[in-house]
Design an enzyme around this catalytic site. Structure first.
Site, PDB file in Angstrom:
ATOM      1  N   ASN A   1     -10.311  -0.111  -0.053  1.00  0.00           N
ATOM      2  CA  ASN A   1      -9.132  -0.193   0.155  1.00  0.00           C
ATOM      3  C   ASN A   1      -8.281  -0.752  -0.893  1.00  0.00           C
ATOM      4  O   ASN A   1      -8.698  -1.476  -1.652  1.00  0.00           O
ATOM      5  CB  ASN A   1      -8.126  -1.126   1.617  1.00  0.00           C
ATOM      6  CG  ASN A   1      -7.345  -0.694   1.516  1.00  0.00           C
ATOM      7  OD1 ASN A   1      -6.421  -0.899   0.160  1.00  0.00           O
ATOM      8  ND2 ASN A   1      -6.968  -1.221   2.697  1.00  0.00           N
TER       9      ASN A   1
ATOM     10  N   CYS B   1       0.721  -0.915  -0.046  1.00  0.00           N
ATOM     11  CA  CYS B   1       0.264  -0.043  -0.006  1.00  0.00           C
ATOM     12  C   CYS B   1       0.398   1.198  -0.283  1.00  0.00           C
ATOM     13  O   CYS B   1       0.325   2.310  -0.141  1.00  0.00           O
ATOM     14  CB  CYS B   1      -0.668   0.556   0.784  1.00  0.00           C
ATOM     15  SG  CYS B   1      -2.130  -1.321   0.828  1.00  0.00           S
TER      16      CYS B   1
ATOM     17  N   HIS C   1      -2.743   7.124   3.294  1.00  0.00           N
ATOM     18  CA  HIS C   1      -3.335   5.493   2.510  1.00  0.00           C
ATOM     19  C   HIS C   1      -4.491   5.659   3.074  1.00  0.00           C
ATOM     20  O   HIS C   1      -5.354   5.651   4.132  1.00  0.00           O
ATOM     21  CB  HIS C   1      -2.855   5.129   2.401  1.00  0.00           C
ATOM     22  CG  HIS C   1      -3.066   3.275   2.584  1.00  0.00           C
ATOM     23  ND1 HIS C   1      -3.061   3.167   1.206  1.00  0.00           N
ATOM     24  CD2 HIS C   1      -2.718   1.934   2.878  1.00  0.00           C
ATOM     25  CE1 HIS C   1      -4.272   1.892   1.535  1.00  0.00           C
ATOM     26  NE2 HIS C   1      -3.887   0.637   2.611  1.00  0.00           N
TER      27      HIS C   1
HETATM   28  N1  ACO Z   1     -19.345  -7.928   9.493  1.00  0.00           N
HETATM   29  C1  ACO Z   1     -19.923  -7.955  10.484  1.00  0.00           C
HETATM   30  N2  ACO Z   1     -18.712  -8.418  11.617  1.00  0.00           N
HETATM   31  C2  ACO Z   1     -16.857  -8.350  11.755  1.00  0.00           C
HETATM   32  C3  ACO Z   1     -17.357  -8.194  10.182  1.00  0.00           C
HETATM   33  C4  ACO Z   1     -17.415  -8.327   9.716  1.00  0.00           C
HETATM   34  N3  ACO Z   1     -17.210  -8.251   7.970  1.00  0.00           N
HETATM   35  N4  ACO Z   1     -15.329  -8.690  10.852  1.00  0.00           N
HETATM   36  C5  ACO Z   1     -15.778  -8.637  11.347  1.00  0.00           C
HETATM   37  N5  ACO Z   1     -16.618  -8.467  12.120  1.00  0.00           N
HETATM   38  C6  ACO Z   1     -17.022  -8.940  13.745  1.00  0.00           C
HETATM   39  C7  ACO Z   1     -16.052  -9.809  14.134  1.00  0.00           C
HETATM   40  O1  ACO Z   1     -16.349 -11.346  14.549  1.00  0.00           O
HETATM   41  C8  ACO Z   1     -15.727  -9.065  15.398  1.00  0.00           C
HETATM   42  O2  ACO Z   1     -17.122  -9.531  16.708  1.00  0.00           O
HETATM   43  P1  ACO Z   1     -16.643 -10.019  18.465  1.00  0.00           P
HETATM   44  O3  ACO Z   1     -16.442  -8.577  19.151  1.00  0.00           O
HETATM   45  O4  ACO Z   1     -18.064 -10.862  18.638  1.00  0.00           O
HETATM   46  O5  ACO Z   1     -15.896 -11.060  18.472  1.00  0.00           O
HETATM   47  C9  ACO Z   1     -16.137  -7.921  15.615  1.00  0.00           C
HETATM   48  O6  ACO Z   1     -17.002  -7.275  14.441  1.00  0.00           O
HETATM   49  C10 ACO Z   1     -14.666  -7.102  16.039  1.00  0.00           C
HETATM   50  O7  ACO Z   1     -13.684  -7.050  15.107  1.00  0.00           O
HETATM   51  P2  ACO Z   1     -12.314  -6.559  14.971  1.00  0.00           P
HETATM   52  O8  ACO Z   1     -11.563  -8.283  13.644  1.00  0.00           O
HETATM   53  O9  ACO Z   1     -12.065  -6.485  16.360  1.00  0.00           O
HETATM   54  O10 ACO Z   1     -12.756  -5.733  13.881  1.00  0.00           O
HETATM   55  P3  ACO Z   1     -12.078  -4.283  14.108  1.00  0.00           P
HETATM   56  O11 ACO Z   1     -12.695  -3.099  14.409  1.00  0.00           O
HETATM   57  O12 ACO Z   1     -10.739  -4.339  14.207  1.00  0.00           O
HETATM   58  O13 ACO Z   1     -11.950  -4.306  12.349  1.00  0.00           O
HETATM   59  C11 ACO Z   1     -10.557  -4.150  10.271  1.00  0.00           C
HETATM   60  C12 ACO Z   1     -11.400  -5.272  11.100  1.00  0.00           C
HETATM   61  C13 ACO Z   1     -11.419  -3.178   9.464  1.00  0.00           C
HETATM   62  C14 ACO Z   1     -10.763  -4.890   8.894  1.00  0.00           C
HETATM   63  C15 ACO Z   1      -9.606  -3.347  11.219  1.00  0.00           C
HETATM   64  O14 ACO Z   1      -9.196  -3.778  11.765  1.00  0.00           O
HETATM   65  C16 ACO Z   1      -8.752  -2.012  10.067  1.00  0.00           C
HETATM   66  O15 ACO Z   1      -9.496  -1.291   9.666  1.00  0.00           O
HETATM   67  N6  ACO Z   1      -7.182  -2.779   9.708  1.00  0.00           N
HETATM   68  C17 ACO Z   1      -6.245  -2.235   9.407  1.00  0.00           C
HETATM   69  C18 ACO Z   1      -6.027  -2.826   7.684  1.00  0.00           C
HETATM   70  C19 ACO Z   1      -5.383  -1.379   7.356  1.00  0.00           C
HETATM   71  O16 ACO Z   1      -5.319  -0.645   7.860  1.00  0.00           O
HETATM   72  N7  ACO Z   1      -4.862  -2.387   6.673  1.00  0.00           N
HETATM   73  C20 ACO Z   1      -3.215  -1.692   6.189  1.00  0.00           C
HETATM   74  C21 ACO Z   1      -3.347  -1.752   4.442  1.00  0.00           C
HETATM   75  S1  ACO Z   1      -4.362  -3.049   3.990  1.00  0.00           S
HETATM   76  C22 ACO Z   1      -4.006  -3.708   2.627  1.00  0.00           C
HETATM   77  O17 ACO Z   1      -2.565  -4.212   2.334  1.00  0.00           O
HETATM   78  C23 ACO Z   1      -4.445  -4.664   1.790  1.00  0.00           C
END
Ligand code: ACO
Length: 317
Positions: free
Chosen positions: A272, A118, A242
């Site tokens: 993304n 990225c 990004h």
């Molecule tokens: N829909 C509904 N619920 C979901 C989903 C979804 N798509 N995905 C996860 N959940 C649920 C989980 O099961 C969890 O439930 P629980 O609390 O009952 O266990 C809850 O939502 C929270 O899950 P987390 O994985 O902790 O979700 P988080 O708030 O961390 O969000 C995300 C996930 C959006 C992926 C976030 O972690 C993020 O943006 N991370 C950084 C991404 C990034 O910057 N990437 C860098 C580059 S990307 C690349 O290179 C392609």
């Protein structure tokens, strides 16, 4: 792990053209809701995404963006010395996707791919300015990605965040000082387990851990670039980070002390798109009149590797 100082910038370059390449299919949160255990509410709240474009090949999208960028710069393909394609989703292992794009566009200069995930567009931008510093006159620089080709689209975690698309710019050598004021590039390969994709496999991301590190990484890198030229964050006219998650953009913006209206956010419409996300946001800013000649622009990216990078520009020189 950090960039050297920027005291030896050579001949300058400025952006003279831009273009985008987006697959026509738009997938909304409602579409995902219909086939995955997710909701518009969760996706919007946790990521800021409302829709994304999905489809095409990395070459097809890059060709669209490249054509539009050449037209907007008023250049012919043979005017381009080098085509630089930032991608982490090449269509083939060998050769680079830039070969297909070069041939389709009719570019006669050199062509190569650059993979810094990225951060790829910021890395490529710095490399392109370096090439102009040693004599290249015109460079077509494109970020193009088809993350859907390496994502398990039946698994909600990543399927809701990724999007496909491309965007590019033309950089031309200029008489006066160029637009690049300073840059910062960094990497820490000990973190590669947080975000990776093996050959033939699907993308894996430890989202929580990447999230935790992302804000600090962007803020440090941006501050390094600012400090090199003594520019304060209050002097920034536009912040183009990004687009991985709207909450990351928001937290980084706040810690840097940049006001909300100065942060470009396009994740709601594109998701993304890895190395395409910064140029897509940059082109949107230009087309929406949010960026004009002379503005101070800060580009900051981070991603798999992990890699990170910032470029501070006085847009248009
Ligand atoms: N829909 C509904 N619920 C979901 C989903 C979804 N798509 N995905 C996860 N959940 C649920 C989980 O099961 C969890 O439930 P629980 O609390 O009952 O266990 C809850 O939502 C929270 O899950 P987390 O994985 O902790 O979700 P988080 O708030 O961390 O969000 C995300 C996930 C959006 C992926 C976030 O972690 C993020 O943006 N991370 C950084 C991404 C990034 O910057 N990437 C860098 C580059 S990307 C690349 O290179 C392609």
């Amino acid at each position: 792990m950090t960039s050297s100082d920027n005291k030896h910038l050579g001949a300058g370059a400025v952006t003279t053209g831009w273009g985008v390449g987006l697959p026509p299919t738009i997938v909304t949160n409602a579409d995902l809701e219909a086939r995955l255990d997710t909701s518009d509410e969760w996706i919007t709240e946790r990521t800021g995404i409302k829709q994304r474009h999905i489809g095409g090949t990395t070459a097809e999208l890059a060709i669209m963006a490249g054509k539009e960028a050449l037209e907007s710069a008023g250049l012919l393909p043979e005017d381009i010395d080098i085509l630089l394609l930032a991608t982490t989703t090449p269509d083939e292992r060998v050769p680079g996707t830039s070969a297909t794009v070069q041939n389709a566009l009719g570019i006669t200069g050199g062509a190569f791919d650059l993979n810094a995930a990225c951060s790829g567009f910021v890395y490529s931008l710095v490399v392109a300015h370096g090439l102009i510093g040693i004599g290249a006159k015109r460079i077509l620089l494109i970020g193009s990605e088809t993350l859907s080709s390496i994502t398990n689209m039946d698994e909600r975690t990543l399927a809701v965040v990724i999007g496909d698309g491309a965007a590019g710019i033309v950089l031309e050598a200029t008489e006066g000082p160029g637009e690049l004021l300073s840059w910062d590039l960094g990497a820490d390969g000990s973190l590669k387990h947080l975000l990776y994709c093996d050959h033939g496999g699907y993308l894996f991301m430890d989202g929580k851990e990447v999230f935790r590190r992302a804000v600090r990484i962007i803020v440090n890198s941006a501050q390094n670039a600012l400090n090199k030229v003594g520019i304060r964050s209050e002097d920034i006219d536009l912040f183009v980070p990004h687009q991985a998650n709207a909450r990351i953009v928001e937290a980084a913006r706040e810690r840097l002390g940049i006001s909300p209206e100065k942060a470009m956010v396009t994740i709601d419409r594109y998701g993304n798109t890895s190395s395409s996300s910064i140029p897509l946001a940059l082109v949107a800013a230009i087309q929406e009149g949010k960026l004009k000649k002379g503005d101070i622009v800060l580009l900051s990216g981070f991603g798999a590797g992990m890699t990170w990078g910032s470029a501070l520009l006085r847009f248009g020189g």
